[in-house]
Design an enzyme around this catalytic site. Sequence first.
Site, PDB file in Angstrom:
ATOM      1  CG  ASP A 147      -1.402 -69.291 -35.125  1.00  0.00           C
ATOM      2  OD1 ASP A 147      -0.802 -69.748 -34.030  1.00  0.00           O
ATOM      3  OD2 ASP A 147      -2.276 -70.168 -35.716  1.00  0.00           O
ATOM      4  CD  GLU A 149      -0.560 -72.845 -33.599  1.00  0.00           C
ATOM      5  OE1 GLU A 149      -0.447 -74.124 -33.167  1.00  0.00           O
ATOM      6  OE2 GLU A 149      -1.451 -72.496 -34.241  1.00  0.00           O
TER       7      GLU A 149
END
Length: 716
Positions: A147, A149
Amino acid sequence: MKKAFITLILLIMHAIPALNAQQLSPTGICYVEVNNNNILNAGSYKLQTSGKYLFNVVNIFAANINYDTAKNRPYLYCNNNVTKVLTNADTYIKPLQAKGMKVVLTILGNHQGAGFCNFPSREAAKDFAQQLAQTVNTYGLDGIDFDDEYSDYGQNGTGQPNASSFVMLIQELKALLPNKMITFYYYGPAASRLSWNGLRVGDYVNYSWNAMYGTFSAPNVPPLTNAQISPAAVWMGNTSNATTTSLATQTKNGGYGVFMWYDLHGTNETSQLSAGTQTLYGEQTVLSTALQSWTAGTNCDAPIGLYTSNLTGTSAKLNWSAVGTNTYDVDYKPASATTWTSAATAINSTSVTISGLTANTEYDWRIRTNCSVKSTYIFAPRFNSGTGGTTPTGSSSLSLDGSTESGSAGSLNLSGSALSFEGWIKPSSFKSASPYISSVMGTEVSDSNSAFLRLGDANIANNKLQFVISINNVQQKLTATTALTANTWYHVAATYDGAAMKIYINGALDASKSQTGNVSSNGAFNVGYLYNTSRNFNGKVDEVRVWKRALSQTEISQNRCNVVFPATSLAAYWKFNEGSGSSVQDTSGNGVTLTLTGVDASNWGTDIPCPAGTQKVSANAKSQKATGLDQVTTKKQIRLYPNPVSQSSPLTISVPEEYNRGKLTIYNFNGRIAETKILQAGDHQYDLSKLSMGNYIIQFESQNADLKQTEKLIIK
């Protein structure tokens, strides 16, 4: 690129791991925020009629990719709650796996500049991939989820996203974990960096899903099919039941094979789950067991600042930074092994020396902190144990007196974005008067025109290496951590790749710092001399090389005593094998002769760092001796070159004489056999026209079973 050594049993596994026998279609993916919720609750939900568990894959959300600013190294960080789950795998992971579920660890940025998209080299990407693979294997996980982020690219002097980073990371991880799951949360810079140099992230991942909750949007990750994609994204408690039903309908009608649920709580979620499952599977969702509450884990961080020093071939010193007043458990193993050996238990120092190592062998080590609980393990950079004086090279070296003797190569233009210096030195003494400098090699015209490697400076110890390059009219300096000892051979190297300066000692990374900009260095290049003769080097030198690119740690550690040709961007290579005379020939093929000053027969000697006579020279290499291209085949190893290789070019497979003959098997990256051949000793040209571009695993097993070697081959 380091070679991936994996066993045959892993090679023949399929790329997409099989899930449980009760697998749903679409496959149910579930994220659990373990900071607040008990992951075991994912095993409480079943379909009412069939009795199948709703979730096939459960993601532990989330561990982090952090940044060790002291060592300029991304590392895997687990907070107190992820630590509790991993270190208590029997309680929180295995019960879910016993129900047929795959348990995967999600990796997330942590506002420190480290992310999946800014690894500056394949070496750096592989280091993090090794950390992930070791974590998966240590805690019995089923894979890794990415992920992209919260990385905050650029923080702590880190680089911005580049085109190659994410592809290299995924490729390296799949090579290490061919039978495990790799998934991608389709978001962030990584979502737009899915291909590079003919390689695709989608060739190595198993699933990808939409990250925008409450929407229906299929990730574009070629060549993944609809069966491997979830266009729907449901956020439990935030996506309405009506929207959940709509997303389920679109998933089913579109023929997609995955449905993703995010943030499963510790409260009864059957209403919202049923809003999707009634459409997806024609069944309501029910609770099969009581839900469990969650108590946060205790804080206990693993140490960082990991590095290896004092490599002798048979021993090494493992070093780390203290975490409070805690004690530590330290283990090590050969990189090819699966079983760890304890180096220390509950030790309260910040280093330990291990012995009984095999010379010139790759090793891993790991460490955890003992608080009231134990931290997760952090895995150190892989290291080579060193030659211990057994790796071969030529028959002579050159001794310099520290005063009037040195070598000059004339003008050498090293300006640009990358360079490397490397060579063997054996200091006889260190300069005891100001400025305490012993010059090893390089160019120093002025502060705005220089690139060199030396020992000492006015403000550092006279027995520590210093790497200096001119960028934007300023000399940028990096000082080594390790202090050298007189009358000892060391392989020293310094690299710059446009993102960081690094110093290596005996093949191990010793110091590094972030640095950007182009180097300005165009002038007289010298060995043993810089600026003035009071700074001349006193000691022996051998195997000196200059490169117009940044070498990887693998290249440095494995090729300390020889160069494998063809050698890209090798600017000059002085082997010092002449044994007499006042010049040293350049064996790079570039004709950069090193002219010696003040040298006579007494300067030449047979005290060398790598004894001669134990290395086999291939027939192809013998034919190239006249040009100085000494292609050598490392004893008891097959060798593939060039690698990577163009599909239109021949691949040479060199089999050492020790093995006489053996079986060569070529696997594609899905673990399927592409071809097998019986090879005799010697060099063999392999026709690549039968194979498509991509990545392959080459395995050679000798007839006498003395060698079973695995290599990774890239065909471009």
